[in-house]
Design an enzyme around this catalytic site. Structure first.
Site, PDB file in Angstrom:
ATOM      1  N   ASP A  45       0.846  -1.205   0.000  1.00 55.94           N
ATOM      2  CA  ASP A  45       0.000   0.000   0.000  1.00 55.94           C
ATOM      3  C   ASP A  45       0.882   1.256   0.000  1.00 55.94           C
ATOM      4  OD1 ASP A  45       0.839  -0.117   2.612  1.00 55.94           O
ATOM      5  OD2 ASP A  45      -1.167  -0.004   3.502  1.00 55.94           O
ATOM      6  N   SER A  46       2.207   1.061  -0.030  1.00 54.11           N
ATOM      7  CA  SER A  46       3.127   2.174  -0.302  1.00 54.11           C
ATOM      8  C   SER A  46       2.782   2.820  -1.638  1.00 54.11           C
ATOM      9  CB  SER A  46       4.577   1.685  -0.312  1.00 54.11           C
ATOM     10  OG  SER A  46       4.713   0.531  -1.130  1.00 54.11           O
ATOM     11  N   LYS A 114      -1.049  -9.404   3.255  1.00 50.52           N
ATOM     12  CA  LYS A 114      -0.252  -8.868   4.366  1.00 50.52           C
ATOM     13  C   LYS A 114      -1.092  -7.890   5.160  1.00 50.52           C
ATOM     14  CE  LYS A 114       3.445  -5.952   3.695  1.00 50.52           C
ATOM     15  NZ  LYS A 114       3.040  -4.730   4.435  1.00 50.52           N
ATOM     16  N   GLU A 183       9.752  -4.049  10.133  1.00 50.06           N
ATOM     17  CA  GLU A 183      10.113  -2.745   9.554  1.00 50.06           C
ATOM     18  C   GLU A 183      10.699  -1.827  10.630  1.00 50.06           C
ATOM     19  OE1 GLU A 183       7.295  -0.930   6.921  1.00 50.06           O
ATOM     20  OE2 GLU A 183       8.436   0.966   6.845  1.00 50.06           O
TER      21      GLU A 183
END
Ligand code: KIV
Length: 266
Positions: A45-46, A114, A183
């Site tokens: 979704d970046s 994800k 992350e």
């Protein structure tokens, strides 16, 4: 060439073979990544930031994810396709998550979905995996919580939050998650979690000990017009073209040359 599955990635972990992963959002780049040896392609979704130009990933919709996932799926023959569940598409309830994950698989061609979050997501991950939906968890800096986190900040820096991330990783594995993205957590914490889990860890800004690495494509090609995270690297610099840059990234990950110390958080 045999398609990559979750089982393939799980076998790579004890063999010490690093997993090379990049994001992609369209057919042409997905095809280029696939033929350049990328094992896992994330439709992140970046895309809200690097494709749509938003400041965060929050405006991304399920329809956006299905559209981009479908474009990517047409270009991929070998790599495993992991697709982000966007904000508000899974947090309401496990049933909501199942309905929307089902659409990503059926309409988008996703092979794994994800989702972000620790303990509060355990029940949802169990609900999905017991019903045949493979899940990749995402811990540490979870961009959909940017406002709660107070910005895009490293996580797990103090003992309490490091312990929480460790416990969350184990609980998500126990709930059936097949992969976990770590992350922006300290390299030492990522190394501990990687050693404790049977499932592979995919790091982004989390040091070299993760089982695999992922970067946002537009960051590693140096084409995102805003500042890229410090843990990223421009692989296009010095290369003849995009395909060479991607191959250089794959080789650097596979041979443990990326990330270097300068790409790790203190
Ligand atoms: O949205 C995304 O692209 C991601 C990966 C970089 C982990 O979540």
């Amino acid at each position: 060439m045999k398609p990559v599955t979750l089982a393939t990635l799980r076998q790579m972990k004890p063999a010490g073979e690093k997993i090379a992963c990049l994001t992609a959002y369209d057919y042409s780049f997905a095809s280029l990544l696939d033929r350049s040896g990328v094992d896992l392609i994330m439709v992140g979704d970046s895309l809200g930031m690097v494709i749509q130009g938003h400041d965060t990933t929050l405006p991304v919709t399920l329809a956006d994810m299905i559209y981009h996932s479908r474009c990517v799926a047409r270009g991929v023959a070998r790599a495993l396709i992991v697709v982000d569940m966007p904000f508000m598409s899974y947090q309401v309830s496990p049933v909501q998550a199942f309905e929307n994950a089902g659409r990503l698989l059926q309409e988008g061609g996703a092979q794994v979905v994800k989702l972000e979050g620790g303990a509060p997501m355990v029940e949802t991950v169990r609900f999905l995996t017991e019903r045949g939906v493979p899940v990749c968890a995402h811990l540490g800096l979870t961009p959909q919580s940017v406002h709660q986190l107070g910005g895009y900040r490293a996580q797990g820096r103090d003992a309490a939050s490091a312990g929480r991330i460790r416990q969350d990783a184990l609980a998500l594995q126990d709930a059936g998650a097949g992969l976990v993205v770590l992350e922006a957590v300290p390299a030492t914490l990522a190394a501990t979690i990687t050693a404790e889990l049977d499932i592979p860890t995919i790091g982004i800004g989390s040091g070299p000990e993760c089982d695999g690495q992922v970067l946002v494509l537009h960051d590693m090609l140096g084409v995102y017009p805003r500042p890229s995270p410090k843990f990223s690297k421009n692989f296009l610099a010095g290369q003849a073209g995009v395909e060479d840059a991607v191959k250089a990234y794959v080789a650097a990950v596979k041979h443990g040359r990326f990330p270097g110390a300068e790409h790790c958080l203190a």
